[in-house]
Design a protein around this motif. Structure first.
Motif, PDB file in Angstrom:
ATOM      1  N   SER A 307      15.233   7.603   7.209  1.00 24.39           N
ATOM      2  CA  SER A 307      14.733   7.963   8.546  1.00 24.39           C
ATOM      3  C   SER A 307      13.222   8.191   8.517  1.00 24.39           C
ATOM      4  O   SER A 307      12.516   7.885   9.485  1.00 24.39           O
ATOM      5  CB  SER A 307      15.454   9.215   9.050  1.00 24.39           C
ATOM      6  OG  SER A 307      16.790   8.898   9.319  1.00 24.39           O
ATOM      7  N   ILE A 350      13.515  12.147  13.373  1.00 25.84           N
ATOM      8  CA  ILE A 350      14.433  11.013  13.235  1.00 25.84           C
ATOM      9  C   ILE A 350      15.546  11.380  12.259  1.00 25.84           C
ATOM     10  O   ILE A 350      15.277  11.821  11.139  1.00 25.84           O
ATOM     11  CB  ILE A 350      13.681   9.765  12.709  1.00 25.84           C
ATOM     12  CG1 ILE A 350      12.437   9.499  13.569  1.00 25.84           C
ATOM     13  CG2 ILE A 350      14.590   8.541  12.685  1.00 25.84           C
ATOM     14  CD1 ILE A 350      11.501   8.461  12.986  1.00 25.84           C
ATOM     15  N   ALA A 403      24.364   4.700   1.705  1.00 31.93           N
ATOM     16  CA  ALA A 403      23.055   4.089   1.934  1.00 31.93           C
ATOM     17  C   ALA A 403      22.911   3.754   3.421  1.00 31.93           C
ATOM     18  O   ALA A 403      23.779   3.107   4.000  1.00 31.93           O
ATOM     19  CB  ALA A 403      22.933   2.824   1.103  1.00 31.93           C
ATOM     20  N   GLN A 411      17.099   2.398  14.364  1.00 34.88           N
ATOM     21  CA  GLN A 411      16.047   3.418  14.593  1.00 34.88           C
ATOM     22  C   GLN A 411      14.721   2.732  14.892  1.00 34.88           C
ATOM     23  O   GLN A 411      13.987   3.111  15.806  1.00 34.88           O
ATOM     24  CB  GLN A 411      15.872   4.288  13.335  1.00 34.88           C
ATOM     25  CG  GLN A 411      16.963   5.300  13.108  1.00 34.88           C
ATOM     26  CD  GLN A 411      16.876   5.948  11.730  1.00 34.88           C
ATOM     27  OE1 GLN A 411      16.209   5.453  10.821  1.00 34.88           O
ATOM     28  NE2 GLN A 411      17.564   7.067  11.555  1.00 34.88           N
ATOM     29  N   VAL A 611      22.716  15.392   4.182  1.00 31.52           N
ATOM     30  CA  VAL A 611      22.250  16.456   3.290  1.00 31.52           C
ATOM     31  C   VAL A 611      22.035  17.724   4.113  1.00 31.52           C
ATOM     32  O   VAL A 611      21.080  17.825   4.883  1.00 31.52           O
ATOM     33  CB  VAL A 611      20.965  16.031   2.553  1.00 31.52           C
ATOM     34  CG1 VAL A 611      20.483  17.130   1.618  1.00 31.52           C
ATOM     35  CG2 VAL A 611      21.220  14.751   1.765  1.00 31.52           C
TER      36      VAL A 611
HETATM   37  O1  M6R Z   1      21.083  11.450   8.571  1.00 31.84           O
HETATM   38  P1  M6R Z   1      19.645  11.292   8.245  1.00 31.84           P
HETATM   39  O2  M6R Z   1      19.058  10.049   8.796  1.00 31.84           O
HETATM   40  O3  M6R Z   1      18.820  12.483   8.625  1.00 31.84           O
HETATM   41  O4  M6R Z   1      19.573  11.173   6.662  1.00 31.84           O
HETATM   42  C1  M6R Z   1      18.352  11.163   5.993  1.00 31.84           C
HETATM   43  C2  M6R Z   1      18.502  10.771   4.547  1.00 31.84           C
HETATM   44  O5  M6R Z   1      19.308  11.683   3.866  1.00 31.84           O
HETATM   45  C3  M6R Z   1      19.104   9.376   4.393  1.00 31.84           C
HETATM   46  O6  M6R Z   1      18.347   8.419   5.045  1.00 31.84           O
HETATM   47  C4  M6R Z   1      19.202   8.996   2.899  1.00 31.84           C
HETATM   48  O7  M6R Z   1      17.934   8.839   2.361  1.00 31.84           O
HETATM   49  C5  M6R Z   1      20.038   7.725   2.739  1.00 31.84           C
HETATM   50  N1  M6R Z   1      20.951   7.881   1.649  1.00 31.84           N
HETATM   51  C6  M6R Z   1      19.219   6.539   2.455  1.00 31.84           C
HETATM   52  O8  M6R Z   1      19.983   5.391   2.257  1.00 31.84           O
END
Ligand code: M6R
Length: 614
Positions: A307, A350, A403, A411, A611
């Motif tokens: 993001s 984002i 991923a 986005q 996360v």
């Molecule tokens: O749900 P979110 O877009 O906030 O998540 C952000 C990152 O944790 C997420 O993009 C992470 O880096 C992915 N595993 C990437 O492939």
């Protein structure tokens, strides 16, 4: 980052809930897969059964013959370990001393050590190293003092500090599941003759499409025919909050593909088409966000991982289309921007999940200083869009692979529409230019399909060349830089090959020292402009003359530049369409590297999809 689910059903309507519990938990496995467990009230028996173990859900289910059991009310958990290594004793759910209470938790209880000490002094016996177990013993403590189940639960919630989504069952109230949420996500699935709670929507899709997002600080309980939600002691009205989710069950299943990641890469043309049309028909969302941005004197953009990379693409288009500077920062670094923001500023947050804690904390810190918040998310009603002044939703459908793939491009599409709308609001472009750009973006899906089609064979051959390498560089210029960052993240997280991205021009300032015979360097040719091509040509030669194995993935205009060992064409997209054509081949490369090395791209080690711990 763990996944939790709970189902309580009227046995006369739904029968045994165990098959649904297993199925719903499996749909949450992308959130963590160190261990798994189930706790349920056994059919016809006055008994609470806890079955849990180290390992992925399928193996735990098999080892403990979970599928052969019968239950009416149950909770389940798939774990991404924080406190205590993955093991059977640390697997959730955790029980009290008497085995009559079971709790599953996603998050971290910060004050668990002192609570544990207190409870141990009162004679409670702990059987795990987790922070979660204190919840079961605290509940037991208050029940044994004669409190009602709900009062005991409320007391527990008032004592624990940290982040949590909790589900708790109790033999004394065999049709009830208590729940509470503080930061970690939780939703309720509204059924007929049953109700359910879960960490996210896709896990409940086979059961119901009617969902309520539990808000921060809310707690309550569900029974087969009852939902009760409270906030700070007051009953919350929930009927008006029921949302009908339009995601299909198939969208959350592999549908014949070997992995979700592959399916989600291949789904990008459709996801882009749906996001484009969805945003055009909800143009007011984008226009309102654009007017917030236009009236700001400072524009910040933040996010984590993929993001954040979408945020860098936004900064690029804001500079080239809108002619406005944007300050991008990685969400977890928000403290470094403590004095910034304020009433005249805007923060674009984002997050595909809308629940990433780093992004949420950045949002809250900026909002507390009066900053206007615009968010981009893929999950309706999730926390980040709910806490924003204006939310824009992508329409990628559920993304299950850890991923991020289709959500990245959707986005970018939403953010590009936002840049165009802002440029128009500010008068940087006229209505004709705006219309032309928007019409051009309609081809995003087509270019994604073309990028895949023209490159897929070449990517397969390239995979054979790269799969035995331990390192690689991915270099780009201009728009190619954020695309390179994203490609390197994809390669790293699913194949475990070390990939590092740099602006190509920066490679001379240090990274080039690593180049030796056959060191792979992938260049991204994003912009067809003469200047970019000439400059990248120089960078290719610098690497080639030091023995690098040079690869270029990009626009046809780069075909024929000297010093290349391997060229992958993605067709001839304009700069506005380049991300859609260039990104899928790079995602495919990461995916194919992972598969050829025997990795599971859907569940990369140590990672979780969302996360929710800082
Ligand atoms: O749900 P979110 O877009 O906030 O998540 C952000 C990152 O944790 C997420 O993009 C992470 O880096 C992915 N595993 C990437 O492939």
């Amino acid at each position: 980052m763990c996944g939790i689910v709970g189902i309580t059903a009227d046995p006369l309507i739904t029968g045994n809930i165990i098959p649904q519990l297993i199925d719903s938990l499996k749909r949450l496995e992308y959130r963590g897969y160190d261990s798994a467990g189930f706790a349920f009230i056994e059919c016809g028996a006055d008994k609470l059964l806890v079955l849990k173990d180290k390992g992925k859900i399928d193996s735990v289910v098999k080892r403990h013959r979970v599928g052969s059991k019968c239950g009416t009310t149950g909770i389940a958990h798939t774990r991404w370990a924080t406190h205590g290594p993955p093991s059977q004793r640390n697997a959730h759910p955790h029980a009290d001393c008497r085995g009559e209470i079971a709790v599953a938790h996603n998050g971290i209880i910060k004050n668990f050590a002192e609570l544990r000490e207190l409870l141990t002094a009162k004679g409670h016996r702990f059987t795990s190293d987790t922070d979660t177990e204190v919840i079961a013993h605290l509940f037991e403590e208050y029940i044994s003092k004669g409190m009602s189940g709900f009062d005991a639960f409320k007391k527990v919630i008032s004592l624990i500090e940290g982040t949590y989504a909790i589900v708790l069952i109790h033999l004394g109230e065999p049709t009830r599941i208590y729940f509470a949420r503080h930061v970690s996500p939780l939703i309720i699935g509204v059924g007929e003759g049953f109700n359910a709670v879960s960490s996210d929507i896709p896990s409940l899709l086979p059961l119901t499409r009617r969902i309520i997002v539990v808000r921060d600080g809310e707690y309550g309980y569900i029974e087969p025919y009852r939902i009760h939600i409270e906030y700070e002691g007051a009953k919350a009205e929930w009927r008006s909050r029921i949302r009908l989710v339009t995601w299909s069950i198939e969208s959350a299943e592999k549908g014949g593909y070997p992995h979700f990641m592959f399916k989600e890469i291949m789904e990008q043309p459709r996801a882009l088409y749906e996001t484009y049309n969805g945003l055009l028909s909800a143009a007011a969302e984008v226009d309102k966000a654009a007017s917030i941005i236009s009236s700001a004197d400072h524009i910040f953009v933040t996010g984590a991982g993929t993001s954040y990379h979408a945020g860098l693409v936004f900064a690029y288009y804001m500079s080239t289309i809108t002619r406005l500077p944007v300050i991008p920062f990685i969400a977890s670094e928000y403290k470094a921007y403590e004095g910034l923001g304020g009433r005249r500023a805007v923060l674009i947050a984002i997050s595909q999940s809308g629940e990433t804690i780093d992004t949420l904390q950045a949002l809250r810190a900026f909002k507390a200083r009066g900053t206007r918040i615009v968010s981009i998310s893929n999950v309706i009603d999730s926390t980040i869009p709910r806490e924003s002044h204006q939310a824009i939703y992508t329409r990628a459908g559920p993304e299950i692979g850890v991923a991020a793939t289709k959500t990245f491009l959707t986005q970018i599409l939403a953010l590009t529409l936002l840049s165009i709308s802002t440029a128009f609001t500010l008068g940087t472009i006229d209505s004709r230019e705006k219309e032309d750009m928007i019409n051009e973006l309609e081809k995003a899906g087509k270019y994604a399909a073309k990028g895949i089609e023209t490159s897929i064979r070449r990517i397969e051959t390239l995979t054979d060349v790269l799969k035995n390498k331990t390192n690689m560089y991915i270099l780009g210029r201009g728009l190619g830089v954020p695309l390179a960052y994203e490609a390197a993240l994809k390669v790293k997280e699913v194949s475990y090959i070390h990939a590092e991205a740099y602006p190509a021009g920066e490679s001379k300032h240090g990274p080039i020292a690593l180049i030796e015979e056959d060191y792979p360097v992938i260049f991204i040719g994003a912009s067809p402009s003469k200047e970019y091509i000439e400059k990248l040509q120089g960078n290719v030669m610098e690497m080639k003359s030091r023995g690098a194995f040079t690869i270029l993935i990009g626009h046809d205009a780069y075909n024929g530049i000297k010093g290349l060992d391997y060229f992958v064409s993605v067709g001839n997209p304009s700069e506005l369409l380049a991300p859609y054509a260039i990104t899928p081949p790079l995602q495919l490369l990461a995916y194919k590297l992972a598969v050829s090395l025997g990795r599971d791209p859907d569940k990369p080690r140590n990672l979780a999809k969302t996360v929710t711990v800082e």
